[in-house]
Design a protein around this motif. Sequence first.
Motif, mmCIF file in Angstrom:
data_model
loop_
_atom_site.group_PDB
_atom_site.id
_atom_site.type_symbol
_atom_site.label_atom_id
_atom_site.label_comp_id
_atom_site.label_asym_id
_atom_site.label_seq_id
_atom_site.Cartn_x
_atom_site.Cartn_y
_atom_site.Cartn_z
ATOM 1 N N GLU A 39 0.839 -1.208 0.000
ATOM 2 C CA GLU A 39 0.000 0.000 0.000
ATOM 3 C C GLU A 39 0.864 1.244 0.000
ATOM 4 O O GLU A 39 0.393 2.336 0.253
ATOM 5 C CB GLU A 39 -0.892 0.025 1.241
ATOM 6 C CG GLU A 39 -1.872 -1.123 1.364
ATOM 7 C CD GLU A 39 -1.324 -2.279 2.202
ATOM 8 O OE1 GLU A 39 -0.717 -2.018 3.243
ATOM 9 O OE2 GLU A 39 -1.498 -3.439 1.787
ATOM 10 N N ASN A 42 5.811 0.622 -3.044
ATOM 11 C CA ASN A 42 7.164 0.070 -2.948
ATOM 12 C C ASN A 42 7.447 -1.140 -3.821
ATOM 13 O O ASN A 42 8.606 -1.496 -4.009
ATOM 14 C CB ASN A 42 7.465 -0.343 -1.504
ATOM 15 C CG ASN A 42 7.739 0.840 -0.610
ATOM 16 O OD1 ASN A 42 6.854 1.275 0.117
ATOM 17 N ND2 ASN A 42 8.935 1.384 -0.686
ATOM 18 N N GLN B 199 10.058 -11.120 8.358
ATOM 19 C CA GLN B 199 8.858 -11.426 7.572
ATOM 20 C C GLN B 199 9.227 -12.179 6.301
ATOM 21 O O GLN B 199 10.167 -11.794 5.614
ATOM 22 C CB GLN B 199 8.136 -10.131 7.184
ATOM 23 C CG GLN B 199 7.621 -9.346 8.373
ATOM 24 C CD GLN B 199 6.507 -10.047 9.118
ATOM 25 O OE1 GLN B 199 5.962 -11.049 8.653
ATOM 26 N NE2 GLN B 199 6.162 -9.532 10.284
ATOM 27 N N ALA B 201 7.485 -12.055 3.717
ATOM 28 C CA ALA B 201 7.238 -11.015 2.706
ATOM 29 C C ALA B 201 7.028 -11.572 1.307
ATOM 30 O O ALA B 201 7.469 -10.988 0.323
ATOM 31 C CB ALA B 201 8.370 -9.975 2.722
ATOM 32 N N THR B 205 0.070 -11.484 -0.449
ATOM 33 C CA THR B 205 -0.228 -11.525 0.987
ATOM 34 C C THR B 205 -1.184 -12.682 1.277
ATOM 35 O O THR B 205 -1.696 -13.321 0.363
ATOM 36 C CB THR B 205 -0.873 -10.199 1.436
ATOM 37 O OG1 THR B 205 -2.062 -10.007 0.666
ATOM 38 C CG2 THR B 205 0.074 -9.028 1.244
ATOM 39 N N THR B 284 -3.995 -6.922 3.807
ATOM 40 C CA THR B 284 -3.161 -5.841 3.306
ATOM 41 C C THR B 284 -1.712 -6.206 3.605
ATOM 42 O O THR B 284 -1.435 -7.120 4.388
ATOM 43 C CB THR B 284 -3.475 -4.520 4.037
ATOM 44 O OG1 THR B 284 -3.247 -4.732 5.433
ATOM 45 C CG2 THR B 284 -4.914 -4.090 3.800
ATOM 46 N N ARG B 285 -0.795 -5.480 2.992
ATOM 47 C CA ARG B 285 0.618 -5.707 3.331
ATOM 48 C C ARG B 285 0.814 -5.404 4.813
ATOM 49 O O ARG B 285 1.534 -6.114 5.501
ATOM 50 C CB ARG B 285 1.517 -4.822 2.452
ATOM 51 C CG ARG B 285 3.002 -4.941 2.754
ATOM 52 C CD ARG B 285 3.533 -6.359 2.598
ATOM 53 N NE ARG B 285 3.312 -6.902 1.261
ATOM 54 C CZ ARG B 285 3.550 -8.167 0.924
ATOM 55 N NH1 ARG B 285 4.003 -9.030 1.827
ATOM 56 N NH2 ARG B 285 3.303 -8.591 -0.296
ATOM 57 N N GLU B 286 0.139 -4.385 5.296
ATOM 58 C CA GLU B 286 0.294 -4.041 6.712
ATOM 59 C C GLU B 286 -0.125 -5.215 7.596
ATOM 60 O O GLU B 286 0.599 -5.590 8.524
ATOM 61 C CB GLU B 286 -0.525 -2.793 7.053
ATOM 62 C CG GLU B 286 -0.318 -2.375 8.497
ATOM 63 C CD GLU B 286 -1.115 -1.148 8.903
ATOM 64 O OE1 GLU B 286 -1.936 -0.657 8.095
ATOM 65 O OE2 GLU B 286 -0.923 -0.693 10.044
ATOM 66 N N SER B 684 5.215 -1.878 6.897
ATOM 67 C CA SER B 684 5.061 -1.733 5.447
ATOM 68 C C SER B 684 6.409 -1.959 4.776
ATOM 69 O O SER B 684 7.434 -2.053 5.447
ATOM 70 C CB SER B 684 4.564 -0.324 5.097
ATOM 71 O OG SER B 684 5.644 0.593 5.247
ATOM 72 N N PHE B 685 6.385 -2.008 3.459
ATOM 73 C CA PHE B 685 7.644 -2.143 2.720
ATOM 74 C C PHE B 685 8.438 -0.829 2.737
ATOM 75 O O PHE B 685 9.554 -0.768 2.249
ATOM 76 C CB PHE B 685 7.380 -2.566 1.274
ATOM 77 C CG PHE B 685 7.104 -4.039 1.114
ATOM 78 C CD1 PHE B 685 7.466 -4.945 2.105
ATOM 79 C CD2 PHE B 685 6.495 -4.534 -0.033
ATOM 80 C CE1 PHE B 685 7.225 -6.303 1.963
ATOM 81 C CE2 PHE B 685 6.257 -5.890 -0.185
ATOM 82 C CZ PHE B 685 6.613 -6.769 0.808
ATOM 83 N N MET B 686 7.808 0.216 3.285
ATOM 84 C CA MET B 686 8.527 1.468 3.442
ATOM 85 C C MET B 686 9.496 1.322 4.623
ATOM 86 O O MET B 686 10.634 1.745 4.563
ATOM 87 C CB MET B 686 7.513 2.582 3.730
ATOM 88 C CG MET B 686 7.994 3.956 3.473
ATOM 89 S SD MET B 686 7.965 4.312 1.730
ATOM 90 C CE MET B 686 6.347 5.030 1.552
ATOM 91 N N TYR B 688 9.930 -1.835 6.399
ATOM 92 C CA TYR B 688 10.582 -3.149 6.391
ATOM 93 C C TYR B 688 11.150 -3.346 4.995
ATOM 94 O O TYR B 688 10.440 -3.702 4.058
ATOM 95 C CB TYR B 688 9.573 -4.249 6.720
ATOM 96 C CG TYR B 688 10.205 -5.612 6.914
ATOM 97 C CD1 TYR B 688 10.704 -5.989 8.159
ATOM 98 C CD2 TYR B 688 10.311 -6.521 5.858
ATOM 99 C CE1 TYR B 688 11.289 -7.237 8.343
ATOM 100 C CE2 TYR B 688 10.903 -7.769 6.034
ATOM 101 C CZ TYR B 688 11.379 -8.114 7.282
ATOM 102 O OH TYR B 688 11.964 -9.345 7.469
#
Lengths: 154, 760
Positions: A39, A42, B199, B201, B205, B284-286, B684-686, B688
């Motif tokens: 979301e 990325n 994760q 990852a 998901t 969600t990714r979260e 998030s991927f931001m 992590y």
Amino acid sequence: MKIKFRLNGKMVTDEVVADTPLLEYLRSKGCYSVKRGCETSNCGLCTVLMDGKPVLSCTTLAVRADGKEILTLEGLQKEAEEFGGFLADQGADQCGFCNPGFIMNVIAMTKELEDPTEEEIKEYLAGNLCRCTGYQGHLRAIQAYLEAKQGGIL
Amino acid sequence: MKNQFVNKPVRKKDAMALVTGKPVYTDDIAPKDCLICKVLRSPIAHGIIEEINTAIAEKVPGVECILTYEDNPGGRFTMAGQTYPEPSPYDRLILDKRVRYVGDAVAIVAGDDEKAVDKALKLIKVKYREIPAILDFRTAKDNEILVHPEEDWKSLCPVGADNKRNLCASASDALGNVDEILADCDFVVEGVYHTKANQQAMMETFRTYSYMDTFGRLNVVSSTQVPFHVRRILSNALGIPKSQIRVVKPRIGGGFGAKQTVVTEVYPALVTMKTGKPAKIIYTREESQIASSPRHEMEVTVKVGANKDGKIRAISVYTLSNTGAFGEHGPTTVGLSGHKSIPLYSGLEAYRFSYDVVYSNVCSAGAYRGYGATQGIFAVESAVNELAAKLHMDPVKLREMNMVREGMIMPAYYGETANSCALDRCLSRAKEMIKWDEKYPCKDMGNGKVRSVGVAMAMQGSGISSCDVGSVTLKVNDDGFYSLMVGCTDMGTGCDTILAQMAADCLDCDLDKIVVSGVDTDVSPYDCGSYASSTTYVTGMAVVKTAEKLREKICENGAALLQVEKEEVEFDGNRVFVPGGPEISLKDIANQAMCNNTNALEVTEQHSSPVSPPPFMVGMVEIELDKITGQYEILDYVAVVDCGTVINPNLARVQTEGGLVQGIGMAMYEDVIYNEKGKNYSSSFMQYKIPTRLDMGTLRVEFESSYEPTGPFGAKSIGEIVINTPNPAIAHAVFNATGLWFKELPITPEKVWRGLHGKN
Ligand code: FES
Ligand code: FES
């Protein structure tokens, strides 16, 4: 809001809610190749071409498609098969979930860069995450593909 | 039996569908009228729900139902996808009155669309009574705060669990008197190694949809590695018979162990049970980052003792493992931290391995590729590298002196013998590839940067011995093509293809003549699922057995049609014939089997192995480290793997490369960080960061094959071992560049900088 645009070669006129992301809209139109992996802009899984340029459909509103030409992998089956064959020949298709977004960007790259170096390839595609392959197989596939293209095999 | 396909780099059977973006994943094929399910999550790390008011939320147009702990249908169960009776304790409910971590499920909301559901989620009012949380797992054991005080908590296996002590498992195992031998050693190194949660990852998901079928049975389609375990777990969780449940696995967008835990299945299943309507949940990714099944955080204390000549005499390992709020895979992952690290070294006079697994108030851990071996190997291999430094000995030489070799018994590996082991060849080849003798330990580049190298060995298992079961059904269809039905789960790894490669060779036919299908618990033969590096080895052997039996049946039918004795005929893949005499084609046999026939050309066989032969490997890395900033990058990573016979060199190579890069991420920056209130900051991927293609340098993979006598075509496993070398090899390279040992992962540039500038 009303939008009119070309989706994979076909004109579409539609009514969309203003806050709909292009990603969700495209999937609702049957373009299931477009995937979501995050979301936060990325992962690059949602990459589609808007007027020939790769964009992240997760962070592009559907209304932005108005007047544009949108291509998803559904509209690029020949190219997908062509490059995809090289990916498959490395076993680097793996789970495949990242493949559509990645292949969209590879297609864009081959149009934009002439004879890219390894560094240029990696940089161009840095926004496309893949958790399965470790990327080395991607690189082998791209290099073999570019070679075949240059050698006139494709 | 010709070797036409085994050991050949054939394309994956599903490759073209995947590369052209066909709709083959769970969310692509879910019915469009599914109710959308979402979970309301706890904002606190530990507490009791005193009041939950859903009245206003229920009024939101489009909301179908809101479920709370009052709607919980079954008893306590575990979400761990393991063979029954599961070693993981039965410690959860789908919805519980007690919340145990930030992100724990409080309520399920289902509705016609996402907007309605999101709105309802915000309107649910919950009153919590907060309880102090255990956020440092080192304080968990015998803490007065209990994560699972409930009376109906249950441990099915004797794993040393005790919920009144926050213990999910505890045990020890030893040979000889470690303390005495260590006291007698010339050199002893001791270290405490801390690995964090990580994760998996996977790009897809967690997700599941469910619906009721024609027969009133619950159908569940899920991105899972363990369809048959899902059936049992849902039956436990929902309190309905297993016969009322069918589970189907479509293509999966990666698993790496994450999907060996039933993370999402219960939610839509419960909604479908309650409403009779199709329902789906897409994490969600979260959510995948905060409420999932990450790697167990571990603190591993290692002692290695040796003589001054380099002979390693004793190893002791104590592991403290953090299972988080629930015990999924807690009792089992920890075992690998010792059982798959200590046996790398042979001829020990003594070893000791003991562990405690504790509950705490963070997200429940689960299975992640490597499954505890990754953590233990980081610790033991780092300690051995430190020992080499103390001995002023080349760490490669130290390993050459002490490593396990073919034919040796591995006491710390359940006494199994290394019947196939090319670890020595892996080491010498890796050394050549990276030019170890030229590069070890480091080279100053004269610009503030240093290039250095590091080494590590690794092992894993091939399936769980005397436990994992793989079965396969093979049948002959019209014109003589085959159906290969499997219950193991291809999650992108390519097992559908490699099992077909084996079947094609066993049946002397073209790969295209084998149609693979799986997994549907109603029709697939039983398989425990794809985990513990079992599929190639265990299910592969089931393929070999099944094909053998099917050949016999083909011969029987052929002989009958030729009116000769079965013993007289042979089968060459295309025809059954009497040498020098009459023959009948497989096509004719197949077609005639559909008329007036009583000997079905269909066979199911099952396999389970009393041993779990380890694959072995060596990883060597070259890094460049900037001494001013602490920044470092991977230049070159070489890996040489012994997975026995390589069934598909391409797929094995990509498995290896993928595992290496996950390991590199774990070593360098992947980190699950909680704040002081137990909130996961790596959501998030931001935050992590997983490696991009700019982060992995160049990977070079080779195979040094041994031949495993108990494996199909001599094969062992490949899936997990490949993640195990980067942590210790990179830590070693960083030491060789800086003179500093880093014993906590990830080894970030900031930590290196702090170390170099005395800021620790
Ligand atoms: S979905 Fe991740 S970048 Fe668009
Ligand atoms: S192939 Fe699975 S994420 Fe790229």
